[in-house]
Each structure stands twice: as structure tokens, then as C-alpha cells.
Design a protein around this motif. Structure first.
Motif, mmCIF file in Angstrom:
data_model
loop_
_atom_site.group_PDB
_atom_site.id
_atom_site.type_symbol
_atom_site.label_atom_id
_atom_site.label_comp_id
_atom_site.label_asym_id
_atom_site.label_seq_id
_atom_site.Cartn_x
_atom_site.Cartn_y
_atom_site.Cartn_z
ATOM 1 N N LEU A 8 0.831 -1.197 0.000
ATOM 2 C CA LEU A 8 0.000 0.000 0.000
ATOM 3 C C LEU A 8 0.868 1.250 0.000
ATOM 4 C CD1 LEU A 8 -2.751 1.467 0.306
ATOM 5 C CD2 LEU A 8 -2.408 1.329 2.799
ATOM 6 N N ARG A 9 0.689 2.066 -1.040
ATOM 7 C CA ARG A 9 1.318 3.393 -1.090
ATOM 8 C C ARG A 9 0.573 4.194 -2.154
ATOM 9 N NH1 ARG A 9 5.060 6.308 1.228
ATOM 10 N NH2 ARG A 9 6.424 7.736 0.084
ATOM 11 N N ALA A 10 -0.501 4.831 -1.745
ATOM 12 C CA ALA A 10 -1.432 5.454 -2.689
ATOM 13 C C ALA A 10 -1.332 6.975 -2.628
ATOM 14 C CB ALA A 10 -2.859 5.003 -2.399
ATOM 15 N N ASN A 11 -0.121 7.502 -2.931
ATOM 16 C CA ASN A 11 0.020 8.953 -2.846
ATOM 17 C C ASN A 11 0.642 9.514 -4.123
ATOM 18 O OD1 ASN A 11 2.335 7.580 -1.976
ATOM 19 N ND2 ASN A 11 2.101 8.269 0.118
ATOM 20 N N TYR A 37 0.440 -3.750 -6.287
ATOM 21 C CA TYR A 37 0.584 -2.390 -5.741
ATOM 22 C C TYR A 37 -0.810 -1.797 -5.535
ATOM 23 C CZ TYR A 37 2.696 2.258 -5.153
ATOM 24 O OH TYR A 37 3.121 3.476 -4.651
ATOM 25 N N LEU A 38 -1.111 -1.393 -4.309
ATOM 26 C CA LEU A 38 -2.378 -0.751 -3.985
ATOM 27 C C LEU A 38 -2.160 0.756 -4.031
ATOM 28 C CD1 LEU A 38 -3.545 -3.008 -1.010
ATOM 29 C CD2 LEU A 38 -3.870 -3.340 -3.463
ATOM 30 N N GLY A 39 -2.622 1.380 -5.113
ATOM 31 C CA GLY A 39 -2.327 2.787 -5.336
ATOM 32 C C GLY A 39 -3.496 3.537 -5.925
ATOM 33 N N ARG A 40 -3.169 4.552 -6.694
ATOM 34 C CA ARG A 40 -4.182 5.400 -7.324
ATOM 35 C C ARG A 40 -4.259 5.091 -8.819
ATOM 36 N NH1 ARG A 40 -4.465 11.243 -4.400
ATOM 37 N NH2 ARG A 40 -3.943 10.576 -2.298
ATOM 38 N N ASP A 41 -5.228 5.721 -9.456
ATOM 39 C CA ASP A 41 -5.401 5.464 -10.884
ATOM 40 C C ASP A 41 -4.158 5.869 -11.668
ATOM 41 O OD1 ASP A 41 -7.239 4.718 -13.146
ATOM 42 O OD2 ASP A 41 -6.788 6.782 -13.724
ATOM 43 N N TRP A 42 -3.461 6.939 -11.246
ATOM 44 C CA TRP A 42 -2.290 7.371 -11.999
ATOM 45 C C TRP A 42 -1.181 6.308 -11.940
ATOM 46 C CZ3 TRP A 42 2.729 7.938 -10.649
ATOM 47 C CH2 TRP A 42 3.052 8.099 -9.295
ATOM 48 N N HIS A 43 -1.086 5.574 -10.835
ATOM 49 C CA HIS A 43 -0.109 4.492 -10.768
ATOM 50 C C HIS A 43 -0.420 3.425 -11.823
ATOM 51 C CE1 HIS A 43 0.232 5.956 -6.476
ATOM 52 N NE2 HIS A 43 1.510 5.827 -6.772
ATOM 53 N N LYS A 44 -1.696 3.111 -11.940
ATOM 54 C CA LYS A 44 -2.102 2.081 -12.903
ATOM 55 C C LYS A 44 -1.773 2.506 -14.322
ATOM 56 C CE LYS A 44 -5.920 -1.067 -13.794
ATOM 57 N NZ LYS A 44 -7.248 -1.521 -13.308
ATOM 58 N N PHE A 95 2.262 -5.043 2.969
ATOM 59 C CA PHE A 95 3.132 -3.987 3.485
ATOM 60 C C PHE A 95 2.386 -2.661 3.512
ATOM 61 C CE2 PHE A 95 6.151 -7.106 2.016
ATOM 62 C CZ PHE A 95 7.156 -7.062 2.973
ATOM 63 N N GLN A 96 2.510 -1.973 4.633
ATOM 64 C CA GLN A 96 2.007 -0.605 4.761
ATOM 65 C C GLN A 96 3.201 0.324 4.629
ATOM 66 O OE1 GLN A 96 1.834 2.826 5.618
ATOM 67 N NE2 GLN A 96 1.896 2.253 7.803
ATOM 68 N N LEU A 97 3.369 0.909 3.438
ATOM 69 C CA LEU A 97 4.458 1.848 3.170
ATOM 70 C C LEU A 97 3.893 3.227 2.847
ATOM 71 C CD1 LEU A 97 6.774 -0.409 0.942
ATOM 72 C CD2 LEU A 97 6.772 -0.127 3.430
ATOM 73 N N HIS A 98 2.733 3.517 3.363
ATOM 74 C CA HIS A 98 2.033 4.752 3.016
ATOM 75 C C HIS A 98 2.329 5.898 3.968
ATOM 76 C CE1 HIS A 98 -1.191 6.995 0.967
ATOM 77 N NE2 HIS A 98 -1.442 7.496 2.164
ATOM 78 N N GLY A 99 2.618 5.605 5.220
ATOM 79 C CA GLY A 99 2.843 6.679 6.192
ATOM 80 C C GLY A 99 2.902 6.120 7.596
ATOM 81 N N GLY A 100 2.484 6.936 8.544
ATOM 82 C CA GLY A 100 2.598 6.559 9.944
ATOM 83 C C GLY A 100 1.641 5.498 10.406
ATOM 84 N N GLY A 101 0.557 5.276 9.657
ATOM 85 C CA GLY A 101 -0.309 4.146 9.953
ATOM 86 C C GLY A 101 -1.605 4.440 10.669
ATOM 87 N N ARG A 102 -1.841 5.690 11.064
ATOM 88 C CA ARG A 102 -3.086 5.954 11.796
ATOM 89 C C ARG A 102 -4.309 5.563 10.969
ATOM 90 N NH1 ARG A 102 -3.858 11.903 13.967
ATOM 91 N NH2 ARG A 102 -3.971 12.287 11.716
ATOM 92 N N ASN A 103 -4.279 5.885 9.681
ATOM 93 C CA ASN A 103 -5.363 5.477 8.780
ATOM 94 C C ASN A 103 -4.998 4.229 7.980
ATOM 95 O OD1 ASN A 103 -7.291 7.825 9.092
ATOM 96 N ND2 ASN A 103 -5.475 8.931 8.428
ATOM 97 N N SER A 104 -3.736 4.119 7.613
ATOM 98 C CA SER A 104 -3.341 3.057 6.691
ATOM 99 C C SER A 104 -3.169 1.689 7.349
ATOM 100 C CB SER A 104 -2.056 3.448 5.950
ATOM 101 O OG SER A 104 -1.081 3.948 6.825
ATOM 102 N N ASN A 105 -2.838 1.652 8.636
ATOM 103 C CA ASN A 105 -2.716 0.344 9.277
ATOM 104 C C ASN A 105 -4.060 -0.378 9.396
ATOM 105 O OD1 ASN A 105 -0.011 0.751 9.421
ATOM 106 N ND2 ASN A 105 0.170 0.658 11.649
#
Length: 379
Positions: A8-11, A37-44, A95-105
Motif C-alpha cells: 500500500l502506497r497510494a500517494n 501495488y495498492l495505489g491510485r489510478d495514476w499508478h495504474k 506492506f504498509q508503506l504509506h505513512g505513519g499508519g493511523r489510517n493506513s494500518n
């Protein structure tokens, strides 16, 4: 056996570039696994048909603190349907590689993976394996540390993006044929206005490059139009400076950057993309951001730092850049990098152009010597 991995890294663009070495480590360590990869449409769109460590991109639904801002109220039915599909994937690792995890964990925990690994602030939910999230730390090394928890390592710690024929064709379609030896790109924008070097300074650099014989392209997003227009209206050599604000999709931007002699930019996504396609860069940084975004190599890159800590308008400290919820008492949207001088940027440009000249001369000498040696051996 590790069969399937979710990441996960959707930024945004720069964030994606920073995570590439960690993705490469996963690919090298688990060559038989599918990396999703769990991301945004632009990643796709960006990764479609592009060689990379990623096998497949799944676009995440609207979710606060991930694909939407804090306070966004998601549709619970949409989320339930999404997570039901993700649980059918039967991820071995998530894997949570998006940030600190408050929302992403909590998001990653709902994927139903056998093992969850990621970053964690004190207020974030626990994963099976966690690495403390410390804001002032190298982004690239941060994610490498996380994937190393399952044994994933790589020697390729410098981000790399493969340039495709589509990238170059799109750039040529929009710009026509352009000569790499004569092309310079300036990216004067940034989502955080405090990271923007003043427009009159960029105009001075654009004129300097035009006077040196280069064609200069100003790149930027539609929301940065006023900034680019101010630069364009200030330059003296308008026939050599072209405003491309809002005209370049990401694949064309990739093609243009890869075919340019040099990029001059604030600390923002295109700066990191240019490095990933091996284009020399002059980057203008606020001193705190160099900690998180430091280039891995210095051979063809020159980061120039502003050490301003206090707001030039009110004198109050603004300690965190890019952290909208923790900016301290100062709320001014003014440049914190204006004390990087035009002369410093010119000097860095001249160093890199001279280095390219020397490398070209060295290559020509080597090739010439090889041809001479082959002729002597043949005779």
C-alpha cells in the motif's frame, strides 16, 4: 512459500519514486511472487506496459488519510466490497508503506493477509511486524528498512524508472522533435508554497540558459499556472522559453526529462522522477526536506539548501513541511527557500554541464582509442 505480496502506497509521484528500491528488494528476494501495488489510478496508468518490480496495480477506493484527505467519510458498502475482494486475493504479505499508519494500518489489516508489515506511529494500530515511523528520516531507507524485516534486500538503492518508447513518442507528439543537447527543463512549482523558489529567480535562470544557447521548457500542473505565467512574463528571451503548464501528461513528462540535459526544480515529484531516469538535476530544498528526500548519489545531482527556519513574514518557526496538521503557529504560504541565490544555482548548473562535457570527451577518447587498437590488431 511467498506467493502474493500487497504493497500500500497510494500517494503522489515523489512518494512513488522513493518506494521503488523497496519494491525492487521485494522483487529480487521473492522472484516468483506476484507483487500487487495498492495505489491510485495514476499508478495504474503510469505502470501499464512499463517494466517495473510491480506485477499489477489495484486502485484503492476513496479512504480518508490514504486516497482522500482527513475527515473524508467513505461509503461503507464500497469499502466492504473492496476488502471482500482483497481477502479473496489471499495475500501472504501485506506492506504498509504509506505513512505513519493511523489510517493506513487499519486499511492493511482489513486485507486479510497472513502477515502484515509496516510503519507505525504511537497512535497507529499494531501490525504483525512494525517499524517506528520517524518523520525526519530518509524516505528511501525508511522503506528498505521495512521490507528488510522479511529478509528483502537489494543493492539497487537508487530509484530507477524505465523510459519507454511511449514516453518519448508522447513528448515528441506534444513538443515536436527536440534536441537533447539543447534542452533544459525547469519545474518551478510545488504543492507546498513554502518550497517554491521565487518566480523572478527562475526567470533569471531561464534567461541564463537561453543566453547559453538552450531551449527552456517550463513544466507544471494546472494549479501552478499563476506561478509559471509569472515566470514566463518576466523572461527576456521568450522565443527560447516555452510554458508547458498543464500540457504534459506524466508519460510525456518522463520522456522530456529523460531527453533533457538538465532539470532545475524545487523539491517536488518531477525532481525525483528526473533522478530516476538518470537526468542531472539542480534541486532547491528547505533544509529539513533534504533529510527525507536526499538524493542517493551526488555525481550528477546538486541539492542546494535554504537554512531558513523562521517565517520571513512573521518570524515564527515553521518546523514541518508537507505536514498540514502539524505546521506550528506559522500559517503563512511564503517561500522558505528564497535565500538560495541565483548565483548558487548558476554555479551548480555550470558544474553539471562541464561534467557532462568532460564525460562526453572521455567517452569519445575511449571509443577512438578502441577503434585505433582494433585497427592495429587487425594489421
Amino acid at each position: 512459500m511467498i506467493r502474493k505480496i500487497a504493497v500500500l502506497r497510494a500517494n503522489a509521484l515523489g512518494d512513488f519514486i522513493f518506494v521503488l528500491p523497496a519494491l525492487q528488494a521485494l522483487r529480487e528476494t521473492f522472484p516468483e511472487a506476484e507483487i500487487v501495488y495498492l495505489g491510485r489510478d495514476w499508478h495504474k496508468q503510469f505502470l501499464k506496459g512499463r517494466p517495473s518490480p510491480v506485477d499489477r496495480v489495484i486502485v484503492v477506493p476513496p479512504y480518508q488519510g490514504i486516497s482522500e484527505s482527513e475527515g473524508f467519510v467513505p461509503d461503507p458498502d464500497v469499502l466492504d466490497a473492496f476488502f471482500a475482494e482483497m481477502q479473496k486475493e489471499e495475500f501472504d504479505l501485506a506492506f504498509q508503506l504509506h505513512g505513519g499508519g493511523r489510517n493506513s494500518n487499519p486499511f492493511v489489516l482489513r486485507l486479510g493477509a497472513k502477515t502484515t508489515i509496516g510503519l507505525k506511529t504511537p497512535d497507529a494500530a499494531d501490525l504483525d511486524i512494525s517499524v517506528p515511523y520517524v518523520y525526519y528520516h530518509s524516505e528511501i531507507l525508511r522503506y528498505l528498512e521495512v521490507v528488510a524485516k522479511v529478509g528483502a534486500v537489494t543493492a539497487a538503492i537508487e530509484p530507477s524508472v524505465t523510459v519507454t518508447k511511449t514516453d518519448l513518442d508522447e513528448a515528441k507528439r506534444i513538443l515536436g522533435n527536440f534536441n537533447r543537447n539543447e534542452t533544459i527543463v525547469i519545474h518551478p512549482g510545488a504543492s507546498d508554497l513554502r518550497r517554491r523558489w521565487p518566480p523572478e529567480n527562475f526567470a533569471a535562470i531561464a534567461d541564463f540558459m537561453a543566453e547559453t544557447g538552450f531551449t527552456v521548457y517550463l513544466s507544471g500542473m494546472p494549479f501552478e499556472r499563476d506561478h509559471l505565467d509569472a515566470i514566463e512574463s518576466s523572461v527576456q528571451h521568450r522565443s527560447k522559453v516555452h510554458n508547458l503548464c498543464g500540457k504534459l501528461p506524466l508519460d510525456a513528462t518522463t520522456g522530456l526529462l529523460s531527453a533533457s540535459r538538465l532539470l532545475i526544480s524545487n523539491d517536488t515529484g518531477p525532481l525525483h522522477l528526473a533522478r530516476a531516469v538518470k537526468t542531472p538535476t539542480v534541486g532547491i530544498y528547505w533544509c529539513g526536506n533534504i533529510v527525507t528526500g536526499l538524493p542517493v548519489t551526488a555525481g550528477i545531482h546538486r541539492p542546494l539548501l535554504s537554512f531558513a527556519i523562521n517565517c520571513p513574514l512573521c518570524g515564527l518557526s515553521s518546523k514541518h513541511f508537507g505536514k498540514a496538521n502539524d505546521r506550528g503557529p506559522c500559517k503563512h504560504e511564503t517561500s522558505f527557500v528564497a535565500d538560495v541565490t541565483v548565483d548558487e544555482v548558476k554555479t551548480a548548473i555550470e558544474e553539471l554541464l562541464e561534467l557532462q562535457h568532460l564525460k562526453s570527451a572521455e567517452l569519445n577518447f575511449t571509443q577512438s582509442s578502441k577503434v585505433t587498437l582494433e585497427k592495429e590488431e587487425a594489421s
